[in-house]
Enzyme design. Structure first.
Site, PDB file in Angstrom:
ATOM      1  N   GLY A 212       0.782  -1.194   0.039  1.00 16.89           N
ATOM      2  CA  GLY A 212      -0.023  -0.101   0.103  1.00 16.89           C
ATOM      3  C   GLY A 212       0.886   1.102   0.034  1.00 16.89           C
ATOM      4  N   ASN A 213       0.210   2.427   0.151  1.00 13.29           N
ATOM      5  CA  ASN A 213       1.005   3.699   0.431  1.00 13.29           C
ATOM      6  C   ASN A 213       0.357   4.411   1.415  1.00 13.29           C
ATOM      7  OD1 ASN A 213      -0.841   5.467  -1.151  1.00 13.29           O
ATOM      8  ND2 ASN A 213      -0.454   4.039  -2.912  1.00 13.29           N
TER       9      ASN A 213
END
Ligand code: CTP
Length: 403
Positions: A212-213
């Site tokens: 993810g980020n």
């Protein structure tokens, strides 16, 4: 949510029997989330008390240029009141006040504020039927509309005199919906549908882990809110985000992965006039997602990744008449990279954030942007709240659509 939520409404009350209905008007505006200040002509205080109105509006009520009872003799600044208001409503508006308004007479606080107001002015006439029919009243009503003021027509019914006819002030509920509908009909994105992507995407590695980020989704959510406040129907496709949003014109579509976001974006794209892709989509995903939790075995672990589909580029390739806006988050050669992205992905506009700018980017409440249009013109904006940035972005789009 009402278009009046969060708006500042100045209510001017003049001396007609319908003034007793003003209390209900104040209540209705407050209930819709508006802030209300009331000013009165001196004679209108015979019909309803300032105490009632200040209690309901939770603001002081003024009827004179200065308060003689107040030992500081505070000057009630009509210019400030006129500038404070988002909307000025004069209800009831008597024949006398309408005549003075149309002639620029300025002998009380309501009239002085009317002459100073820069916001839209609505007025709800109230008088006996013969006064309403009189040619001088008709002429004043026309003149006031010619000035750009908006009339909320009187209705027919039993009048205070006991006569039946036209001249009754519109009911408070009808005044409020008249104003709401009028504001809605004038919103610049009224009738337009907008697709917005926001937030990160999560790409599964196994049943418990993902790539993810740090995207919070704030920027995309602010754009969605602003677009809806400007009248657009919004399809907000969001990756996993903590952000909450509630607006009657916003449809939230929650997705997790880039693939899901891709599908949802393509589903809505054909029916929108505008798409703004603010999501921080993962560029890579695991080539093979493990069905079972990956066990810790070796000193190192390699996961083979493959690119996700570029949603923005694919919309650019399928674009018909949609106005397509992308974002570019860059750390070096910012302008050059953003311009090349704009051309490569067939965009109408790109919004550049540079991570070199303090306060720009992911988890902050602020952003600093440069907008580049199709002709590669650049416009640099100051560091602002994400809400203010969303207004700048939509204003730029509206300018382009109108050009
Ligand atoms: N974007 C997208 N789908 C992807 C990747 C990006 O729709 N799979 C969109 C983003 O929402 C953003 C724009 O493309 O509007 C730019 O994203 P960015 O990551 O800055 O650019 P990339 O094209 O991925 O290029 P790079 O990562 O190499 O800078």
């Amino acid at each position: 949510m009402s278009v009046l939520s969060g708006k500042k409404i100045l209510l001017g009350i003049t001396a007609g029997i319908a003034a007793y209905k003003s209390a209900n008007l104040v209540r209705l505006f407050i209930k819709l989330g508006a802030e209300v200040k009331v000013i009165m002509t001196p004679a209108s205080k015979d019909f309803i008390t300032p105490l009632t109105l200040s209690t309901l509006s939770k603001n002081p009520v003024h009827s004179q240029f200065y308060d003689t009872e107040n030992e500081n003799e505070l000057w009630n600044n009509h210019v400030e009141l006129g500038l404070w208001a988002d909307y000025f409503l004069i209800a009831p508006a008597t024949a006398n006040t309408l005549s003075k308004m149309s002639n620029g007479t300025c002998d009380n606080l309501v009239l002085a504020t009317y002459l100073s107001a820069k916001c839209p002015v609505y007025f709800a006439p109230a008088m006996d039927l013969d006064m309403y029919k009189h040619p001088s009243t008709k002429e004043n009503l026309e003149k006031l509309q010619h000035f750009g003021n908006i009339i909320i027509p009187a209705t027919s019914g039993e009048l205070a005199s006991g006569l039946f006819g036209e001249g009754r002030m519109a009911e408070p509920e009808d005044i409020v919906s008249f104003i709401e509908n009028d504001i809605l009909s004038k919103l610049p994105l009224r009738g337009k549908k907008v697709l917005i992507t926001a937030g990160p995407t999560y790409e599964a590695i196994d049943p418990v882990r993902f790539i993810g980020n740090h995207s919070s989704g704030k920027m995309g959510f602010e754009i969605a809110k602003t677009a809806a406040n400007l009248g657009a129907e919004v399809f907000l496709i969001s990756g996993p985000s903590q952000e909450q949003i509630k607006h009657s014109l916003i449809h939230r579509i929650d997705v997790v992965s880039a693939d899901e976001m891709y599908k949802a974006a393509h589903q809505f794209f054909p029916e929108v006039q505008m798409a703004i892709l603010a999501a921080a989509v993962a560029d890579y995903k695991a080539k093979n997602v493990s069905n079972q939790k990956i066990k810790k075995k070796d000193a190192t672990l390699s996961i083979e990744l493959e690119p996700t589909k570029d949603i923005l580029a694919s919309l650019g390739a399928n674009k018909e008449n949609q106005f397509l806006v992308g974002f570019a988050l860059e750390t070096e050669n910012e302008i050059e990279n953003a311009k090349s992205k704009l051309q490569r992905k067939n965009l109408d506009m790109i919004v550049l954030n540079s991570l070199q700018d303090k306060g720009a980017g992911f988890a902050t409440n602020t952003n600093k942007i440069t907008i580049i249009d199709k002709d590669l013109n650049e416009k640099i904006f100051e560091l602002k709240s994400k809400e203010a940035v969303s207004i700048d972005i939509l204003n730029e789009i509206i300018l382009k659509l109108d050009a």
